[in-house]
Write a protein that holds these residues in place. Structure first.
Motif, PDB file in Angstrom:
ATOM      1  N   GLN A 155      72.478  -0.928  90.839  1.00 34.13           N
ATOM      2  CA  GLN A 155      71.427  -1.933  90.971  1.00 34.13           C
ATOM      3  C   GLN A 155      71.833  -3.197  90.237  1.00 34.13           C
ATOM      4  N   LEU A 156      71.819  -4.300  90.981  1.00 31.67           N
ATOM      5  CA  LEU A 156      72.213  -5.607  90.462  1.00 31.67           C
ATOM      6  C   LEU A 156      70.979  -6.479  90.300  1.00 31.67           C
ATOM      7  N   SER A 157      70.918  -7.233  89.226  1.00 31.24           N
ATOM      8  CA  SER A 157      69.819  -8.184  89.058  1.00 31.24           C
ATOM      9  C   SER A 157      70.343  -9.447  88.381  1.00 31.24           C
ATOM     10  N   VAL A 158      69.708 -10.554  88.690  1.00 32.85           N
ATOM     11  CA  VAL A 158      70.044 -11.819  88.045  1.00 32.85           C
ATOM     12  C   VAL A 158      69.383 -11.807  86.668  1.00 32.85           C
ATOM     13  N   ALA A 159      70.133 -12.147  85.654  1.00 35.40           N
ATOM     14  CA  ALA A 159      69.596 -12.174  84.292  1.00 35.40           C
ATOM     15  C   ALA A 159      68.862 -13.498  84.077  1.00 35.40           C
ATOM     16  N   VAL A 160      67.556 -13.422  83.963  1.00 37.66           N
ATOM     17  CA  VAL A 160      66.721 -14.618  83.799  1.00 37.66           C
ATOM     18  C   VAL A 160      66.280 -14.706  82.341  1.00 37.66           C
ATOM     19  N   PRO A 161      66.631 -15.781  81.654  1.00 32.99           N
ATOM     20  CA  PRO A 161      66.180 -15.927  80.262  1.00 32.99           C
ATOM     21  C   PRO A 161      64.644 -15.935  80.184  1.00 32.99           C
ATOM     22  N   ASN A 162      64.112 -15.297  79.190  1.00 35.15           N
ATOM     23  CA  ASN A 162      62.654 -15.224  79.018  1.00 35.15           C
ATOM     24  C   ASN A 162      62.005 -16.602  78.981  1.00 35.15           C
ATOM     25  N   GLU A 163      62.712 -17.577  78.434  1.00 36.09           N
ATOM     26  CA  GLU A 163      62.150 -18.924  78.290  1.00 36.09           C
ATOM     27  C   GLU A 163      61.912 -19.614  79.637  1.00 36.09           C
ATOM     28  N   VAL A 164      62.578 -19.157  80.692  1.00 33.43           N
ATOM     29  CA  VAL A 164      62.405 -19.798  82.004  1.00 33.43           C
ATOM     30  C   VAL A 164      61.816 -18.862  83.065  1.00 33.43           C
ATOM     31  N   VAL A 165      61.476 -17.646  82.665  1.00 32.66           N
ATOM     32  CA  VAL A 165      61.001 -16.670  83.647  1.00 32.66           C
ATOM     33  C   VAL A 165      59.713 -17.117  84.339  1.00 32.66           C
ATOM     34  N   ASP A 166      58.826 -17.816  83.638  1.00 33.33           N
ATOM     35  CA  ASP A 166      57.588 -18.286  84.273  1.00 33.33           C
ATOM     36  C   ASP A 166      57.897 -19.245  85.423  1.00 33.33           C
ATOM     37  N   GLY A 167      58.830 -20.159  85.218  1.00 39.91           N
ATOM     38  CA  GLY A 167      59.220 -21.097  86.266  1.00 39.91           C
ATOM     39  C   GLY A 167      59.883 -20.390  87.443  1.00 39.91           C
ATOM     40  N   VAL A 168      60.717 -19.404  87.144  1.00 40.66           N
ATOM     41  CA  VAL A 168      61.374 -18.639  88.203  1.00 40.66           C
ATOM     42  C   VAL A 168      60.332 -17.861  88.998  1.00 40.66           C
ATOM     43  N   THR A 169      59.423 -17.222  88.298  1.00 39.75           N
ATOM     44  CA  THR A 169      58.362 -16.461  88.962  1.00 39.75           C
ATOM     45  C   THR A 169      57.524 -17.370  89.855  1.00 39.75           C
ATOM     46  N   GLN A 170      57.189 -18.548  89.367  1.00 38.13           N
ATOM     47  CA  GLN A 170      56.407 -19.502  90.159  1.00 38.13           C
ATOM     48  C   GLN A 170      57.174 -19.931  91.406  1.00 38.13           C
ATOM     49  N   THR A 171      58.457 -20.196  91.253  1.00 39.43           N
ATOM     50  CA  THR A 171      59.287 -20.582  92.404  1.00 39.43           C
ATOM     51  C   THR A 171      59.315 -19.466  93.445  1.00 39.43           C
ATOM     52  N   ILE A 172      59.444 -18.233  93.002  1.00 39.25           N
ATOM     53  CA  ILE A 172      59.453 -17.095  93.920  1.00 39.25           C
ATOM     54  C   ILE A 172      58.111 -16.978  94.633  1.00 39.25           C
ATOM     55  N   GLN A 173      57.019 -17.110  93.887  1.00 45.29           N
ATOM     56  CA  GLN A 173      55.689 -17.014  94.497  1.00 45.29           C
ATOM     57  C   GLN A 173      55.486 -18.109  95.546  1.00 45.29           C
ATOM     58  N   GLU A 174      55.910 -19.316  95.246  1.00 44.69           N
ATOM     59  CA  GLU A 174      55.784 -20.418  96.205  1.00 44.69           C
ATOM     60  C   GLU A 174      56.628 -20.150  97.446  1.00 44.69           C
ATOM     61  N   PHE A 175      57.818 -19.645  97.257  1.00 49.14           N
ATOM     62  CA  PHE A 175      58.692 -19.311  98.379  1.00 49.14           C
ATOM     63  C   PHE A 175      58.068 -18.237  99.257  1.00 49.14           C
ATOM     64  N   GLU A 176      57.553 -17.182  98.629  1.00 48.43           N
ATOM     65  CA  GLU A 176      56.953 -16.086  99.389  1.00 48.43           C
ATOM     66  C   GLU A 176      55.696 -16.530 100.111  1.00 48.43           C
ATOM     67  N   LYS A 177      54.928 -17.432  99.497  1.00 42.25           N
ATOM     68  CA  LYS A 177      53.714 -17.952 100.135  1.00 42.25           C
ATOM     69  C   LYS A 177      54.096 -18.717 101.401  1.00 42.25           C
ATOM     70  N   LYS A 178      55.128 -19.585 101.308  1.00 40.75           N
ATOM     71  CA  LYS A 178      55.585 -20.344 102.470  1.00 40.75           C
ATOM     72  C   LYS A 178      56.128 -19.414 103.554  1.00 40.75           C
ATOM     73  N   ALA A 179      56.884 -18.417 103.127  1.00 40.94           N
ATOM     74  CA  ALA A 179      57.500 -17.476 104.076  1.00 40.94           C
ATOM     75  C   ALA A 179      56.437 -16.663 104.819  1.00 40.94           C
ATOM     76  N   SER A 180      55.342 -16.344 104.135  1.00 40.72           N
ATOM     77  CA  SER A 180      54.295 -15.532 104.769  1.00 40.72           C
ATOM     78  C   SER A 180      53.504 -16.341 105.804  1.00 40.72           C
ATOM     79  N   LYS A 181      53.563 -17.673 105.702  1.00 38.11           N
ATOM     80  CA  LYS A 181      52.851 -18.530 106.653  1.00 38.11           C
ATOM     81  C   LYS A 181      53.643 -18.730 107.932  1.00 38.11           C
ATOM     82  N   LYS A 182      54.910 -18.370 107.929  1.00 42.92           N
ATOM     83  CA  LYS A 182      55.757 -18.573 109.116  1.00 42.92           C
ATOM     84  C   LYS A 182      55.492 -17.552 110.182  1.00 42.92           C
TER      85      LYS A 182
END
Length: 164
Positions: A137-164
């Motif tokens: 199992q591979l995962s991208v190592a996301v620093p804790n200090e930026v995880v909120d921004g990464v999570t938000q970016t993922i949520q925005e991406f998934e929201k857009k993708a679900s509208k397609k």
């Protein structure tokens, strides 16, 4: 009685030393095997897939990437044919094993050419023919200090993708 106790302590101490040496040997063998596996990918050698058990699983960084070996091989074929597969270099690896050494698991910190720092974990089975990867199992190592921004970016991406 004192001599028997002293002999027992010495015997079990030597047994522990032999086990420590065996663990070091096994760890070296595992490190060599996994490093070669990563080198197979970096050099687009199809031997990469031979190191994965027939029933092996590879979990990539995208949530859709849950592959059995042969599915993973089919998906990755285009990268290996183009001689542009991925390059992972372990900067740290911890190796653990069952008492008999037949089941091994590890975690590793990786530097990658295209994803930066990653983390991975794997399970290896020792067979009469050698090692084979059962689970990785591979995962991208996301620093804790930026995880909120990464999570938000993922949520925005998934929201857009679900509208397609």
């Amino acid at each position: 009685m004192k001599r028997f106790f002293a002999a027992a302590v010495l015997f079990f101490g030597m047994l522990g030393l032999a086990q420590a040496e065996t663990d070091a040997v096994l760890t070296k063998q595992v490190n060599t095997f996994v490093d070669e596996w990563h080198q197979d990918a970096a050099n687009a050698r199809m031997a990469y897939f031979d190191k994965i058990a027939k029933d092996g699983v590879y979990i990539g960084t995208d949530r859709s990437e849950l592959w059995r070996r042969d599915e993973f091989k089919a998906w990755a074929k285009k990268y290996f044919d183009a001689k542009k597969a991925w390059s992972f270099k372990a900067t740290r690896r911890n190796v653990y094993a069952s008492a008999d050494g037949s089941l091994i698991w590890f975690d590793e910190l990786l530097d990658t050419a295209n994803m930066g720092h990653c983390m991975a974990s794997g399970v290896i089975r020792k067979t009469a023919k050698g090692f084979e990867i059962v689970h990785y199992q591979l995962s991208v190592a996301v620093p804790n200090e930026v995880v909120d921004g990464v999570t938000q970016t993922i949520q925005e991406f998934e929201k857009k993708a679900s509208k397609k």
